[in-house]
Structures are given as structure tokens and as C-alpha cells.
Write an enzyme that holds these catalytic residues in place. Structure first.
Site, PDB file in Angstrom:
ATOM      1  N   HIS A 156       0.900  -1.382  -0.168  1.00 54.26           N
ATOM      2  CA  HIS A 156      -0.145   0.021  -0.042  1.00 54.26           C
ATOM      3  C   HIS A 156       0.869   1.154   0.047  1.00 54.26           C
ATOM      4  CE1 HIS A 156      -3.388  -2.725   1.022  1.00 54.26           C
ATOM      5  NE2 HIS A 156      -2.421  -3.344   1.974  1.00 54.26           N
ATOM      6  N   SER A 277      14.928  21.458 -15.870  1.00 60.18           N
ATOM      7  CA  SER A 277      13.695  22.272 -15.990  1.00 60.18           C
ATOM      8  C   SER A 277      14.196  23.578 -16.680  1.00 60.18           C
ATOM      9  CB  SER A 277      12.873  22.853 -14.556  1.00 60.18           C
ATOM     10  OG  SER A 277      11.947  23.707 -14.856  1.00 60.18           O
ATOM     11  N   LYS A 283      16.160  21.229 -10.762  1.00 63.34           N
ATOM     12  CA  LYS A 283      15.422  20.177 -10.983  1.00 63.34           C
ATOM     13  C   LYS A 283      16.465  19.082 -11.868  1.00 63.34           C
ATOM     14  CE  LYS A 283      11.607  19.293 -10.808  1.00 63.34           C
ATOM     15  NZ  LYS A 283      10.397  19.832 -11.415  1.00 63.34           N
ATOM     16  N   GLU A 290       9.258   8.337 -16.860  1.00 63.48           N
ATOM     17  CA  GLU A 290       8.025   8.885 -16.990  1.00 63.48           C
ATOM     18  C   GLU A 290       7.580   8.489 -18.338  1.00 63.48           C
ATOM     19  OE1 GLU A 290       8.468  12.604 -13.786  1.00 63.48           O
ATOM     20  OE2 GLU A 290       8.505  12.896 -15.883  1.00 63.48           O
TER      21      GLU A 290
END
Length: 463
Positions: A156, A277, A283, A290
Site C-alpha cells: 500500500h 527544467s 530540477k 515517465e
């Protein structure tokens, strides 16, 4: 317009209709399979005396020339032709005249395209298997290096029990191993030759289908000509296998994305597999992971599309089936690219082992072992569960781990606790006393690693 079927028609096909019907923009991908299949076909026609020995040799030699020229770039496939079959046959006729017109003897475009597609998919199954084997080798290397790298295991998305990085990666090894087994099964089932099925009812020419099948590396010919031209089960099975591969890659990617976050900091993705970024200089984004996660839906879509296309098609061939190619080609390219990039990202990734261990230690992952300690000292399990639950609540309220409590503090919850509790709930003990095969202990995982090494060494190459 360059087409092979104009005799029946009294006027030109509308240009828009022709463009809608044409498939050369995507089926030219199968030029090698088309030419190889034709070479086997004419060799068989010559053997059977359907063509003269000279005709068969001239056709075979010129087909080889066309293949060589396409691969060297000396000629290019012209999109004015309806499909790859038309291009090859028209080029042959330009070079050999009437002999070139004999190429299609005893054959339909229906069984020709069925052959081309089956050969193309067969080749791609072989290539995908090699990519998966490389990925498995990368995973196994990481497993070998991290048998003592303790980290939290999750259920979980909450910390559950301590495991090792080897144990965690071993789960993905099993997934991708099953993916290879699925590819092997698909290959075995699909490796039968549809050529000689004709349009749907075979042919009156005395073809030797067994001979053609052997020339092309098939186990034998398909046994029903209607099924031979209308079967796309192998493409659907391959798409289903690719969807499962992508699902596994996506699950793995999701974990890497989480592990890469500032909150976890379990891994550092190599600069070559990250981006920054345009506005936030701090970043470092896990774009490859992704994109793999995102492209999974694309492969699912191809599977669902082909299933939907095939669900209402009566026997035998129907033009709807032309829709199998773009979907399958795109899914193949997507899946192969994702496996290769994911493998590269994984092989260059660095693991923050100290951070992983601290995370396991700070998440009460040893609570189950603390309860087992009480059970082993005569406390009923349900009572032990309640005692440890109360200790966890106390630790949360006081911002500490179970390991940080003194024996005196622990005894306030149960007199059963003794000094040996601290060894019993250490991360190393929690992991390494789990000795059953499949468990995370170093002893158990070393046996698994040896078994996986043997699997990789002995696994047959598809084809």
C-alpha cells in the site's frame, strides 16, 4: 496508379479512395520479408516444374538484386505503388519482362501478406527476446552487488518489512523472465507457413508447401487455407505480450520515479537519462521512466484496437485486416525502444544504500519481528500484535524508532522483553533469518542468483 488488379475495372479508382486503400506507406517495412518469401516461392515453383529452371533462377537472382539494392540505398521504394508486393513485382517486370509476370503464379496477395506479416513478427519476437535478456543481465548484476543493501519493502506504498535491494529487483527479474517465456510460446505457436493458402481455397498448381515452409524456417505449412490467410492470433498474442512487458516496465518506472523523489532519495539517475527544467535550475527529472510509464497506454491501445478490428470479421480475408500492421509496427517500435532505454537507465543508476537502510529503520519495518519475538517467548500472537501496536504508537508520539527504546521502556509494555530483543529486531536479523527460498535473506538470495545465472546461460535463443 500502380496496381495489380485493374483488368476487372473499366475506370480508374478515385485518387482519395486509392490513397485510403493503399498500404505501402507502412507495409514497405516488410520489404525484406516480402522479397525473401518470393524467392522461396519461385524456388519451389522451379522445383515443381511450374516454372522452368531458367525462369526460377532468373526470378530468384533478380529478387536478390532488388533486395541488395534496397539495403544499399541504390533504389528506394516508390510510394506510387499500392503496397510493397506491387512495388517488388512491378520492379521485377521492368527488369525481366514476361518472366517477371510469372512471379505471382500459384499465389494470392492474401497468403503473401499473411506470410510477410508472420515473418516480420517472428523476426521481431526474436529481437525483443534479446533485448529482454540484456535487461535481465543488468538486473542480475545489480542483484549480485546488493545482497546486503537493506531497504524497506512496501505494501500500500507504506513501509512494511525490511528486505534487500536484491530481493526487490529479483521480483522484476521473475516478471521479465515470464515475459521471455511468453515470447517463446508465441514463437512456437506462430511458426507455420501460410504461403500456398491462395486467396482462401488453395490452388490447383502442384505446390510443395512443406518445401516452401522449410526454406523459410517454418516448422511446416498451416493446415487450413482459410485460417492461413485470416489468422492474426499471433499478432494479437504478441501485442498482449508487449502490453504485459510494458506493464512490468511501467511498474518498475513508477518505483524509480518515487525513489528518485526528494522525499525518498533512494536512487540517482544518470545525467544521460534525465532532463532539467527550463525555469527551475535545481530540477533533475526522471523523464525516461515517465515516458516509459506513459507509452504503456499506447501499446495497450494497439492491442485493444486489433482485438476490436478482428472481432467481427467473417472468414476469410477482409480489408479490415490491413489495420493490423500500423498498430503492431508502432507497438513493436515503442516496446523495443522502452526496453533498451530502461536497460540503459538502470545500468547507470546509482543507489543511495545508506539512505535506503535509514528508511527501513525509521519506518517500523521490524515491528513484525518484534511481535514474533514475543510469540517465541510464549505470548499469544494476538496479544503480541497489540503490544507492538502500542509500542509503535508510543514511538510515533515520541518521534523515535523501536530500536531507540531502552529495555526499561520496552518492559513497561511487556515483562517478556530481555536484552536479546535488540538483536532480534535489528535490520540484519530481520532480513537474514528469513531463509526460505524466495525470501530476502542473503543466504536465500544467493541461491536464487545462482539459479537465475543458470537460467540465463541455458535459456534457448528464440529461433
Amino acid at each position: 496508379m500502380a496496381q495489380l488488379w485493374g483488368g476487372r475495372f473499366t475506370k480508374e479508382t478515385d485518387q482519395l479512395v486509392y490513397a485510403f486503400n493503399a498500404s505501402i506507406s507502412f507495409d514497405k517495412k516488410m520489404y525484406k520479408q516480402d522479397i525473401t518469401g518470393s524467392m522461396a516461392h519461385v524456388k519451389m515453383l522451379g522445383k515443381q516444374g511450374i516454372l522452368t529452371e531458367k525462369e526460377a533462377k532468373d526470378l530468384e537472382d533478380e529478387l536478390q538484386n532488388i533486395l541488395n539494392e534496397l539495403e544499399s540505398g541504390a533504389i528506394e521504394i516508390d510510394d506510387k505503388y499500392e503496397d510493397i508486393h506491387s512495388f517488388v513485382e512491378a520492379t521485377l517486370i521492368d527488369r525481366l519482362g514476361d518472366t517477371g509476370k510469372k512471379l505471382h503464379t500459384g499465389r494470392s496477395r492474401n497468403d503473401q501478406v499473411a506470410l510477410d506479416m508472420r515473418m516480420y513478427v517472428r523476426s521481431e519476437v526474436e529481437q525483443m527476446d534479446l533485448l529482454l535478456k540484456s535487461l535481465l543481465e543488468t538486473i542480475l548484476r545489480i542483484m549480485e552487488e546488493n545482497t546486503q543493501t537493506i531497504m524497506p519493502g512496501f505494501t500500500h506504498l507504506q513501509k512494511a518489512q525490511p528486505i534487500t535491494l536484491t530481493h526487490h529487483f529479483g521480483a522484476y527479474f521473475e516478471m521479465f523472465k515470464r515475459d521471455r517465456q511468453r515470447l517463446f510460446d508465441i514463437y512456437e505457436r506462430m511458426n507455420y507457413c501460410p504461403l500456398g493458402s491462395g486467396a482462401l481455397a488453395g490452388t490447383t498448381y502442384p505446390l510443395d508447401r512443406e518445401y516452401t515452409a522449410s526454406l523459410l524456417g517454418f516448422k511446416g505449412p498451416t493446415l487450413n487455407s482459410m485460417d492461413g490467410v485470416s489468422d492474426r492470433d499471433y499478432a494479437i498474442e504478441f501485442l498482449a505480450a508487449m502490453a504485459t512487458i510494458m506493464m512490468h516496465l511501467s511498474r518498475f518506472s513508477e518505483e524509480i520515479i518515487i525513489w528518485n523523489s526528494n522525499e525518498y532519495r533512494f536512487v540517482e539517475i544518470d545525467d544521460a537519462y534525465s532532463t532539467g527544467s527550463s525555469i527551475m535550475p535545481q530540477k533533475k527529472n526522471p523523464d525516461i521512466a515517465e515516458l516509459v510509464r506513459g507509452k504503456t497506454g499506447r501499446v495497450y491501445g494497439a492491442l485493444n484496437s486489433l482485438l476490436t478490428t478482428m472481432k467481427g470479421i467473417p472468414l476469410a480475408y477482409n480489408k479490415d485486416m490491413q489495420e493490423d500492421k500500423e498498430l503492431t509496427f508502432d507497438a513493436i517500435d515503442t516496446t523495443k525502444g522502452c526496453i533498451a532505454l530502461f536497460d540503459g537507465m538502470l545500468s547507470t543508476m546509482k543507489f543511495n544504500k545508506e539512505r535506503m537502510r535509514d528508511s527501513a529503520n525509521g519506518g517500523f519495518t521490524n515491528a513484525t519481528d518484534a511481535a514474533d519475538y514475543l510469540v517465541n517467548h510464549g505470548v499469544p500472537f494476538r496479544d503480541a500484535h497489540g503490544i507492538i501496536g502500542a509500542i509503535v504508537l508510543h514511538c510515533i508520539e515520541n518521534n523515535k524508532a523501536i530500536d531507540d527504546m531502552s529495555l526499561e521502556e520496552l518492559k513497561k509494555f511487556s515483562d517478556v522483553f530481555e536484552e536479546d530483543i535488540f538483536d532480534a529486531i535489528s535490520m540484519e536479523t530481520c532480513v537474514n533469518k528469513r531463509l526460505t527460498i524466495g525470501a530476502p535473506s542473503e543466504q536465500a538470495m544467493l541461491k536464487v542468483i545462482e539459479a537465475e545465472k543458470e537460467y540465463l546461460a541455458q535459456s534457448e535463443k528464440i529461433g
